[in-house]
Design an enzyme around this catalytic site. Structure first.
Site, PDB file in Angstrom:
ATOM      1  N   HIS A 121      27.576  41.721   0.423  1.00 42.25           N
ATOM      2  CA  HIS A 121      28.725  41.454   1.296  1.00 42.25           C
ATOM      3  C   HIS A 121      30.033  41.707   0.548  1.00 42.25           C
ATOM      4  CE1 HIS A 121      25.507  39.365   3.471  1.00 42.25           C
ATOM      5  NE2 HIS A 121      26.210  39.698   4.541  1.00 42.25           N
ATOM      6  N   CYS A 169      23.195  31.091  11.206  1.00 37.35           N
ATOM      7  CA  CYS A 169      22.985  32.526  11.021  1.00 37.35           C
ATOM      8  C   CYS A 169      22.419  32.740   9.624  1.00 37.35           C
ATOM      9  CB  CYS A 169      24.300  33.292  11.157  1.00 37.35           C
ATOM     10  SG  CYS A 169      25.041  33.136  12.795  1.00 37.35           S
ATOM     11  N   GLU A 221      31.072  42.302   7.507  1.00 35.12           N
ATOM     12  CA  GLU A 221      29.713  42.071   8.009  1.00 35.12           C
ATOM     13  C   GLU A 221      29.336  43.332   8.767  1.00 35.12           C
ATOM     14  OE1 GLU A 221      27.515  40.035   7.339  1.00 35.12           O
ATOM     15  OE2 GLU A 221      28.331  38.048   6.994  1.00 35.12           O
ATOM     16  N   GLU A 229      25.852  44.342  10.548  1.00 41.04           N
ATOM     17  CA  GLU A 229      24.510  43.810  10.744  1.00 41.04           C
ATOM     18  C   GLU A 229      23.844  44.238  12.049  1.00 41.04           C
ATOM     19  OE1 GLU A 229      25.055  39.640   8.300  1.00 41.04           O
ATOM     20  OE2 GLU A 229      25.286  39.565  10.473  1.00 41.04           O
TER      21      GLU A 229
END
Length: 182
Positions: free
Chosen positions: A25, A67, A114, A116
């Site tokens: 990240h 999450c 992010e 994803e």
């Protein structure tokens, strides 16, 4: 807890390798697999959590319940259960798929990205919460309709993935049906 990794994906969503979660990240985050879960209690209320200030991305932001990232060889459903135990100290019913093809990219104010493929699940809690302060700084059980109204009125107050998930009409319909089915 052991060191977590993310499962890297190519543009077609096929796994290509793994990378340590915190190294993954950055401002140039590669596409990887994650999950998002919306937890409800026996009254049909949604658990909204506020991310701990120590979180690398979106610290202090209100979001859906839990999450995380499945580990190599772990199903998304097992990953949801694992993270619910770790972050919230809670047992849940088997997670149900709500939005299996959710994918997003968002950049937090510090520049962390992010990126994803993030299937969305719903489940019910079956035990009391025992919050891990390293993950969650606050939480509230809320009526789903009130939360959805809040997201529509003030999207800046919620995580971008929660806002995007709530914007999907089919996911919204399935979450509402899940909340009402006690």
């Amino acid at each position: 807890m052991q060191t977590e990794h993310v499962i890297l994906l190519n543009a077609q969503g096929v796994p290509t390798g793994t990378l340590e979660k915190y190294a993954a990240h950055t401002a140039d985050t590669l596409l990887h697999l994650a999950f998002s879960s919306w937890l409800f209690n026996a009254k049909g209320q949604l658990l909204v959590t506020r991310r701990a200030l120590s979180k690398k991305a979106w610290p202090g932001v209100c979001t859906n319940s839990v999450c995380g990232h499945p580990q190599l060889g772990e199903s998304n459903e097992d990953a949801v259960i694992r993270r619910c135990r770790y972050e919230l100290g809670v047992e849940i019913t088997p997670p149900e798929s709500i939005y299996p093809d959710f994918r997003y990219r968002a950049t937090d104010p510090s520049g962390i990205v992010e990126n994803e493929v993030c299937p969305v699940f719903a489940a019910r809690t079956t035990s009391a919460l025992q919050i891990n302060d390293d993950e969650v700084m606050d939480y509230q059980w809320c009526d789903l309709a009130d939360v959805l109204h809040g997201i529509d009125a003030t999207p800046w107050a919620f995580s971008p993935w929660m806002v995007m998930q709530a914007a999907n009409s089919e996911a919204r319909k399935l979450l509402s049906a899940f909340a009402q089915h006690n």
